[in-house]
Design a protein around this motif. Structure first.
Motif, PDB file in Angstrom:
ATOM      1  N   GLU A 244     -41.214  10.997 -12.122  1.00 16.29           N
ATOM      2  CA  GLU A 244     -39.876  11.452 -11.746  1.00 16.29           C
ATOM      3  C   GLU A 244     -38.807  10.483 -12.234  1.00 16.29           C
ATOM      4  N   LEU A 245     -39.072   9.195 -12.125  1.00 18.29           N
ATOM      5  CA  LEU A 245     -38.114   8.194 -12.606  1.00 18.29           C
ATOM      6  C   LEU A 245     -37.893   8.340 -14.106  1.00 18.29           C
TER       7      LEU A 245
ATOM      8  N   ALA B 229     -35.542  11.290 -14.831  1.00 15.30           N
ATOM      9  CA  ALA B 229     -34.136  10.926 -14.600  1.00 15.30           C
ATOM     10  C   ALA B 229     -33.594  10.080 -15.746  1.00 15.30           C
TER      11      ALA B 229
ATOM     12  N   ARG C 112     -30.461  11.054 -18.440  1.00 12.83           N
ATOM     13  CA  ARG C 112     -29.332  10.163 -18.756  1.00 12.83           C
ATOM     14  C   ARG C 112     -29.203   9.914 -20.261  1.00 12.83           C
TER      15      ARG C 112
ATOM     16  N   GLU D 192     -35.026  14.838  -3.353  1.00 11.34           N
ATOM     17  CA  GLU D 192     -34.262  13.616  -3.635  1.00 11.34           C
ATOM     18  C   GLU D 192     -33.990  13.475  -5.130  1.00 11.34           C
ATOM     19  N   LEU D 193     -35.001  13.826  -5.947  1.00 14.55           N
ATOM     20  CA  LEU D 193     -34.808  13.776  -7.398  1.00 14.55           C
ATOM     21  C   LEU D 193     -33.756  14.790  -7.833  1.00 14.55           C
TER      22      LEU D 193
ATOM     23  N   GLU E 206     -31.210  15.844  -6.182  1.00 13.89           N
ATOM     24  CA  GLU E 206     -29.888  15.323  -5.853  1.00 13.89           C
ATOM     25  C   GLU E 206     -29.448  14.266  -6.872  1.00 13.89           C
ATOM     26  N   GLU E 207     -30.396  13.424  -7.287  1.00 18.85           N
ATOM     27  CA  GLU E 207     -30.072  12.422  -8.305  1.00 18.85           C
ATOM     28  C   GLU E 207     -29.700  13.090  -9.626  1.00 18.85           C
TER      29      GLU E 207
ATOM     30  N   GLY F 258     -26.277  14.605  -9.572  1.00 25.49           N
ATOM     31  CA  GLY F 258     -25.252  13.578  -9.745  1.00 25.49           C
ATOM     32  C   GLY F 258     -25.096  13.168 -11.197  1.00 25.49           C
ATOM     33  N   ILE F 259     -26.216  13.057 -11.922  1.00 23.18           N
ATOM     34  CA  ILE F 259     -26.161  12.698 -13.343  1.00 23.18           C
ATOM     35  C   ILE F 259     -25.446  13.786 -14.134  1.00 23.18           C
TER      36      ILE F 259
ATOM     37  N   ARG G  90     -25.426  21.157  -8.447  1.00 20.50           N
ATOM     38  CA  ARG G  90     -26.511  21.331  -7.483  1.00 20.50           C
ATOM     39  C   ARG G  90     -27.178  22.698  -7.639  1.00 20.50           C
TER      40      ARG G  90
END
Length: 229
Positions: free
Chosen positions: A79-80, A83, A87, A146-147, A149-150, A153-154, A170
């Protein structure tokens, strides 16, 4: 003055203490996944995991807060990476295409990172255990939220939007996350547990997003039959 043996601009190599800690953490992850894949999540205890690495329960809890956390460590690593891939996408790319390409184009890099920690075959076996274990699946879905939501935001930052007043980031990420869940469920119910099979299912499901949202699902034939009645 340049330090001998250190490339200019390269991150400093972890010290001996940090390397030992990383080896212990990685050993705990591998042992946990082997046990969970063999015995199931409920059939594996923290004591079992610690004993497999020849460390104490106290040592286990220095690295992980719970059995759930170690079981989901590898999915969290993936997941990291997703993200990070979002980016890194070109800023002029459409948001949905950014999410799609971030998953599919970084697939091999994510698998390589996972493979450095545990065998991919083991990771996929545990992935199926996650899907079939209510407690783990609930935790996995909580982390997925949670991912999302991150990622929202990105996307909002990339598009110059205020995420608190514009719902589109969202909404988009929620729809995207739903597509991923459909692919995961279809994969876990199938016979081919390879990473290639999961990737192809994700690609197929993502390719259906536009038609599923924007077109009429009924065929011309069914419309004609409806008009004749």
């Amino acid at each position: 003055m340049k330090t001998v043996g250190t490339a200019v601009g390269a991150p400093p190599r972890p010290g001996l203490r940090e390397r030992k800690k990383q080896r212990t953490r990685d050993a705990l992850v591998r042992a946990a996944l082997e046990l969970i894949a063999t015995r199931g999540y409920d059939g594996t205890t923290v004591d079992d995991i610690a004993a497999a690495v020849d460390v104490s329960q106290r040592t286990f809890f220095r690295y992980f807060a719970s059995k759930e956390e170690v079981a989901l460590f590898v999915p969290h690593l993936a997941e990291l990476r997703v993200a990070e891939a979002v980016r890194a996408r070109p800023r002029d790319e459409a948001p949905l295409e950014t999410l799609r390409r971030a998953v599919l184009d970084s697939w091999d890099a994510i698998n390589e990172a996972v493979g450095e920690l545990v065998p991919l075959e083991l990771h996929m076996r545990v992935y199926r255990v996650i899907e079939s274990t209510p407690a783990l699946l609930a935790a996995h879905l909580r982390r997925a939220a949670e991912l999302e939501e991150e990622l929202a935001g990105i996307i909002a930052e990339r598009e110059g939007l205020d995420i608190d007043t514009d719902p589109r980031p969202r909404i988009l990420v929620a729809a995207f996350g739903g597509v991923i869940r459909v692919a995961e469920r279809r994969w876990s119910a199938g016979d081919d547990l390879s990473t290639e099979a999961l990737r192809e299912l994700m690609r197929t499901c993502l390719d259906h997003v536009g038609p599923a949202l924007a077109t009429n699902w009924r065929t011309t034939a069914s419309l004609n039959r409806h008009n004749e009645t």
